[in-house]
Design a protein around this motif. Structure first.
Motif, PDB file in Angstrom:
ATOM      1  N   PHE A 246     -35.897 -15.639  11.145  1.00 31.71           N
ATOM      2  CA  PHE A 246     -34.865 -14.779  11.174  1.00 31.71           C
ATOM      3  C   PHE A 246     -35.224 -13.414  10.647  1.00 31.71           C
ATOM      4  O   PHE A 246     -36.605 -13.476  10.311  1.00 31.71           O
ATOM      5  CB  PHE A 246     -33.607 -15.102  10.188  1.00 31.71           C
ATOM      6  CG  PHE A 246     -34.101 -15.392   8.843  1.00 31.71           C
ATOM      7  CD1 PHE A 246     -34.910 -16.233   8.238  1.00 31.71           C
ATOM      8  CD2 PHE A 246     -33.833 -14.282   7.794  1.00 31.71           C
ATOM      9  CE1 PHE A 246     -35.491 -16.409   6.772  1.00 31.71           C
ATOM     10  CE2 PHE A 246     -34.265 -14.475   6.487  1.00 31.71           C
ATOM     11  CZ  PHE A 246     -34.980 -15.490   6.023  1.00 31.71           C
ATOM     12  N   ARG A 247     -34.496 -12.410  10.507  1.00 29.45           N
ATOM     13  CA  ARG A 247     -34.923 -11.225   9.787  1.00 29.45           C
ATOM     14  C   ARG A 247     -33.748 -10.628   9.067  1.00 29.45           C
ATOM     15  O   ARG A 247     -32.518 -10.853   9.888  1.00 29.45           O
ATOM     16  CB  ARG A 247     -35.584 -10.213  11.079  1.00 29.45           C
ATOM     17  CG  ARG A 247     -34.453  -9.702  11.957  1.00 29.45           C
ATOM     18  CD  ARG A 247     -35.429  -8.818  13.234  1.00 29.45           C
ATOM     19  NE  ARG A 247     -34.539  -8.814  13.968  1.00 29.45           N
ATOM     20  CZ  ARG A 247     -34.967  -8.034  15.259  1.00 29.45           C
ATOM     21  NH1 ARG A 247     -36.262  -7.893  15.513  1.00 29.45           N
ATOM     22  NH2 ARG A 247     -34.297  -7.986  16.176  1.00 29.45           N
ATOM     23  N   ILE A 248     -34.084  -9.627   8.307  1.00 34.13           N
ATOM     24  CA  ILE A 248     -32.872  -8.917   7.655  1.00 34.13           C
ATOM     25  C   ILE A 248     -32.876  -7.294   8.245  1.00 34.13           C
ATOM     26  O   ILE A 248     -34.133  -6.823   8.080  1.00 34.13           O
ATOM     27  CB  ILE A 248     -33.083  -8.856   6.140  1.00 34.13           C
ATOM     28  CG1 ILE A 248     -32.895 -10.313   5.471  1.00 34.13           C
ATOM     29  CG2 ILE A 248     -32.039  -8.234   5.479  1.00 34.13           C
ATOM     30  CD1 ILE A 248     -33.034 -10.610   4.199  1.00 34.13           C
ATOM     31  N   VAL A 249     -31.819  -7.028   8.647  1.00 32.54           N
ATOM     32  CA  VAL A 249     -31.828  -5.827   9.138  1.00 32.54           C
ATOM     33  C   VAL A 249     -30.607  -5.065   8.574  1.00 32.54           C
ATOM     34  O   VAL A 249     -29.663  -5.418   7.946  1.00 32.54           O
ATOM     35  CB  VAL A 249     -31.969  -5.997  11.014  1.00 32.54           C
ATOM     36  CG1 VAL A 249     -33.180  -6.446  11.231  1.00 32.54           C
ATOM     37  CG2 VAL A 249     -30.649  -6.587  11.099  1.00 32.54           C
TER      38      VAL A 249
ATOM     39  N   LEU B 116     -25.709  -4.488   5.816  1.00 29.69           N
ATOM     40  CA  LEU B 116     -26.809  -5.231   5.698  1.00 29.69           C
ATOM     41  C   LEU B 116     -26.535  -6.584   6.701  1.00 29.69           C
ATOM     42  O   LEU B 116     -25.405  -7.089   6.921  1.00 29.69           O
ATOM     43  CB  LEU B 116     -27.115  -5.983   4.475  1.00 29.69           C
ATOM     44  CG  LEU B 116     -28.617  -6.521   4.202  1.00 29.69           C
ATOM     45  CD1 LEU B 116     -29.647  -5.398   4.232  1.00 29.69           C
ATOM     46  CD2 LEU B 116     -28.639  -7.106   2.784  1.00 29.69           C
ATOM     47  N   ALA B 117     -27.277  -7.179   7.778  1.00 27.94           N
ATOM     48  CA  ALA B 117     -27.149  -8.136   8.647  1.00 27.94           C
ATOM     49  C   ALA B 117     -28.521  -8.993   8.690  1.00 27.94           C
ATOM     50  O   ALA B 117     -29.662  -8.590   8.443  1.00 27.94           O
ATOM     51  CB  ALA B 117     -26.898  -7.515   9.860  1.00 27.94           C
ATOM     52  N   LEU B 118     -28.024 -10.208   9.099  1.00 25.56           N
ATOM     53  CA  LEU B 118     -29.195 -11.237   9.309  1.00 25.56           C
ATOM     54  C   LEU B 118     -29.302 -11.372  10.984  1.00 25.56           C
ATOM     55  O   LEU B 118     -28.034 -11.869  11.363  1.00 25.56           O
ATOM     56  CB  LEU B 118     -29.232 -12.620   8.488  1.00 25.56           C
ATOM     57  CG  LEU B 118     -29.355 -12.303   6.959  1.00 25.56           C
ATOM     58  CD1 LEU B 118     -28.234 -12.055   6.288  1.00 25.56           C
ATOM     59  CD2 LEU B 118     -30.141 -13.533   6.598  1.00 25.56           C
ATOM     60  N   ASN B 119     -30.365 -11.434  11.551  1.00 26.93           N
ATOM     61  CA  ASN B 119     -30.370 -11.846  12.794  1.00 26.93           C
ATOM     62  C   ASN B 119     -31.094 -13.007  12.865  1.00 26.93           C
ATOM     63  O   ASN B 119     -32.343 -13.496  12.237  1.00 26.93           O
ATOM     64  CB  ASN B 119     -31.498 -10.848  13.707  1.00 26.93           C
ATOM     65  CG  ASN B 119     -30.594  -9.553  13.817  1.00 26.93           C
ATOM     66  OD1 ASN B 119     -29.608  -9.549  13.609  1.00 26.93           O
ATOM     67  ND2 ASN B 119     -31.477  -8.514  14.549  1.00 26.93           N
TER      68      ASN B 119
ATOM     69  N   ARG C 234     -23.552  -9.408   7.431  1.00 34.03           N
ATOM     70  CA  ARG C 234     -23.119 -10.212   8.686  1.00 34.03           C
ATOM     71  C   ARG C 234     -24.285 -11.068   9.101  1.00 34.03           C
ATOM     72  O   ARG C 234     -25.610 -10.809   8.870  1.00 34.03           O
ATOM     73  CB  ARG C 234     -22.867  -9.266   9.803  1.00 34.03           C
ATOM     74  CG  ARG C 234     -21.721  -8.391   9.470  1.00 34.03           C
ATOM     75  CD  ARG C 234     -21.101  -7.527  10.786  1.00 34.03           C
ATOM     76  NE  ARG C 234     -20.101  -6.905  10.367  1.00 34.03           N
ATOM     77  CZ  ARG C 234     -20.408  -5.278  10.020  1.00 34.03           C
ATOM     78  NH1 ARG C 234     -21.299  -4.963  10.169  1.00 34.03           N
ATOM     79  NH2 ARG C 234     -19.233  -4.553   9.294  1.00 34.03           N
ATOM     80  N   ILE C 235     -24.118 -11.954  10.042  1.00 36.40           N
ATOM     81  CA  ILE C 235     -25.211 -12.906  10.439  1.00 36.40           C
ATOM     82  C   ILE C 235     -24.972 -12.805  12.215  1.00 36.40           C
ATOM     83  O   ILE C 235     -23.866 -12.916  12.698  1.00 36.40           O
ATOM     84  CB  ILE C 235     -25.088 -14.329   9.923  1.00 36.40           C
ATOM     85  CG1 ILE C 235     -26.466 -14.997  10.523  1.00 36.40           C
ATOM     86  CG2 ILE C 235     -23.843 -15.070  10.071  1.00 36.40           C
ATOM     87  CD1 ILE C 235     -26.807 -16.268   9.343  1.00 36.40           C
TER      88      ILE C 235
END
Lengths: 437, 177
Positions: A194-197, A205-208, A226-227
């Motif tokens: 995953f990555r935090i962007v 803030l969101a997680l991919n 968000r994810i």
């Protein structure tokens, strides 16, 4: 009936060792061979296996400590990287204290040889090359509560001094637990990538997610994280949580994280609302957000959207099937319900209220267009009736999908419309409702 | 020959992969988070120092557990920690067939934990090496300077004691036939 054992019964301590997985190789195979044909030994072995589970739990339980482990790992990585790294002063002091004590004792007892055995390796000018340094401005605003991670760097998965932003990260062999500034908690299972962007939707803030299992759990107020995985994005309402299962098929990313650079979307995604309420935020298909309830599931594959369970809303939105008008009614009802529940939670939910207001705005546009489309396409026969009394004239018309009312009094006409008869009646003034009775 | 940077990179990777069980083992041996923290650092400093003696065909996790084990023994010794050790009772034949079926329940788990705490330190060390480090009896024998059969017999005898003690406290219905 089993044949009698061809080999002599094993020693009891060998059965114990086997049950406790302390034996490998040919002897293990021999013992298992015997167990296959000897009921008595098999029964003993089975009871030892059951016992082993209890003993293991008794030993392992409470020996682990997520936050301390994470901190210990950080200090260990700094220690490995070299004495020049800035380890917290307290911990290094303790380390040196007892190393020094051991060194003095060793010198006194054994001699100079052991001195060098215990002394940390001096590395003048050592370059902490083993750990990827993450500068302060690159660090993600997340606190590691448990577990460990590697970052993709120069074609390898490598340890890093901190969790970075905009960089693919792989969770270690245990659940990686992160606390985010908005109170949300993220859990990534073993080897999840995953990555935090910063989300381009609104700068939150969101997680991919790319691969593996992950969960986002919102706190009680103000969560804004968000994810996202591929087409699916999820905004979790306070108290809710969503579980994602992603597969990056045909990618040997574990061996070569460079492939991540050219492929940033999972091939399969399943998102499920584990608890509470979640808003599904689709991406890239000009689709609108959909409020989801506990237990609902969405899935994407390379071939497109797949399933959606019994959820008419999602099926209609993504598979192009189902009752479009019913879907819109449900979405409106769900958005109203979410707002009501946010109101009940108190004043700290402004972020979500603004978010829902924006969603309602989007859906209002769709709402206005809906009845015309439905009426033309489905061409349901319209029923009409009119009632007059006490200076009032009430004209009602309806299809199976929409209801209208026109109320005329003193030459002035007011019109009402709704998608259910019940909703229409609620809008009418009391005097008009009396006419219907 | 690997450079210092290569070794650091590999050890950092190993630290990320194995620090959890290593930390748990050290904490169990030493009794606190801070001591486990120290022991973990020292384990990897020694691993760096003696990297040249590590056979890459061996399981690195087991190698690290061997180092951690030695670090914990030395630390405990240097801090003069004492462990109360109960003598084993004479069991006779009674306890050998006792069953622990009911130990799945939480209260039995707590009881087992208490009984394990009463075991001799060496027995606890062996069991901890088994469960944290996933070491075999042969690998444990090497660390404990024992023969492999001695490790197995020692563990078996200790567990018989455990079975007897827990079995007797659980009431007659939990006794094996």
């Amino acid at each position: 009936m089993q044949t009698p054992p061809q080999t002599p019964h094993p020693e009891p301590h060998d059965l114990t060792a086997l049950a406790y997985d302390m034996i490998e190789g040919p002897q293990r195979a021999e013992l298992l061979e015997h167990l296959a044909v000897c009921d008595a030994c098999r029964a003993t072995y089975d009871s030892y296996r059951d016992e082993q589970v209890v003993v293991r739990d008794a030993i392992l339980r409470d020996a682990r400590s997520g936050a301390s482990e994470a901190a210990a790992l950080e200090r260990t990585l700094q220690a490995i990287a070299g004495s020049e790294s800035a380890a917290p002063a307290g911990r290094v002091y303790r380390l040196r204290w007892w190393v020094l004590a051991a060194e003095i004792a060793a010198v006194a007892l054994v001699g100079v040889g052991l001195f060098f055995f215990l002394k940390p390796d001096p590395q003048p000018g050592a370059d902490p090359a083993g750990v990827v340094p993450i500068a302060a401005e690159r660090r993600a605003p997340a606190t590691v509560k448990n577990g460990s991670f590697l970052v993709s760097e120069e074609g390898k998965w490598r340890p890093a001094s901190a969790l970075p932003m905009d960089n693919w990260v792989m969770a270690g062999p245990e659940v990686l637990k992160l606390a985010l500034p908005d109170g949300s908690v993220v859990e990534m299972d073993e080897n999840a990538v995953f990555r935090i962007v910063i989300d381009d939707l609104d700068g939150s803030l969101a997680l991919n997610m790319l691969d593996g299992n992950g969960r986002l759990r919102a706190g009680k107020s103000l969560p804004a994280t968000r994810i996202r995985a591929g087409e699916a994005g999820f905004q979790v309402l306070p108290g809710g949580s969503v579980q994602l299962v992603c597969e990056a098929a045909d990618l040997d990313w574990r061996a070569n994280p460079d492939v991540l650079l050219s492929w940033s979307r999972p091939s399969r995604v399943q998102g499920q609302v584990a608890t509470g309420e979640v808003v599904l935020l689709p991406q890239g298909r000009n689709l609108r957000a959909v409020p989801m309830h506990e237990g609902e599931v969405v899935r994407w594959t390379p071939a497109g959207f797949e399933g959606g369970g019994e959820n008419d809303v999602i099926r209609y939105m993504y598979a192009g099937s189902g009752d479009d008008m019913q879907a819109m009614v449900l979405i409106r009802q769900r958005l109203d319900g979410m707002r009501t529940r946010l109101d009940e939670l108190g004043d700290k939910q402004e972020t979500f209220k603004v978010f829902l207001k924006r969603l309602e705005g989007e859906w209002s546009t769709q709402w206005d267009a809906g009845p015309q489309q439905v009426e033309v396409r489905i061409a349901q026969p319209m029923t009409r009736r009119a009632i007059e009394a006490d200076g009032l004239k009430l004209e009602l018309s309806s299809t199976s999908r929409q209801h209208w009312a026109k109320l005329t009094r003193d030459g002035k006409t007011t019109e009402y419309t709704a998608y259910t008869e019940e909703d229409l009646l609620k809008q009418l003034p009391e005097e008009a409702r009396k006419l219907l009775k | 020959m690997a450079s210092g940077d290569d070794i650091r990179a590999e050890l950092s990777r190993l630290a990320v992969l194995h620090h959890g069980p290593l930390f748990g083992y050290c904490k169990r041996r030493l009794g606190s988070d801070s001591e486990a923290d120290d022991a973990l650092q020292e384990t990897f400093l020694r691993a760096f120092k003696y990297w040249g003696s590590f056979d890459p065909s061996r399981d690195a996790r087991k190698w690290l557990f061997g180092i951690a084990h030695n670090v914990c023994v030395e630390l405990a010794r240097s801090r003069k920690k004492h462990t109360t050790v109960d003598e084993f009772p004479d069991l006779g034949d009674e306890g050998t067939t006792a069953t622990l079926e009911k130990l799945a329940r939480e209260e039995h788990l707590a009881m087992v934990r208490r009984e394990i705490e009463r075991m001799p330190d060496r027995i606890r060390r062996i069991l901890e090496l088994r469960f944290f480090g996933q070491l075999t009896s042969a690998e444990i024998a090497e660390l404990e300077d024992m023969t492999e059969p001695a490790v197995r017999v020692t563990v078996h005898r200790a567990l018989e004691v455990l079975r007897a003690r827990v079995g007797s406290k659980s009431g007659p219905q939990s006794r094996g036939e």
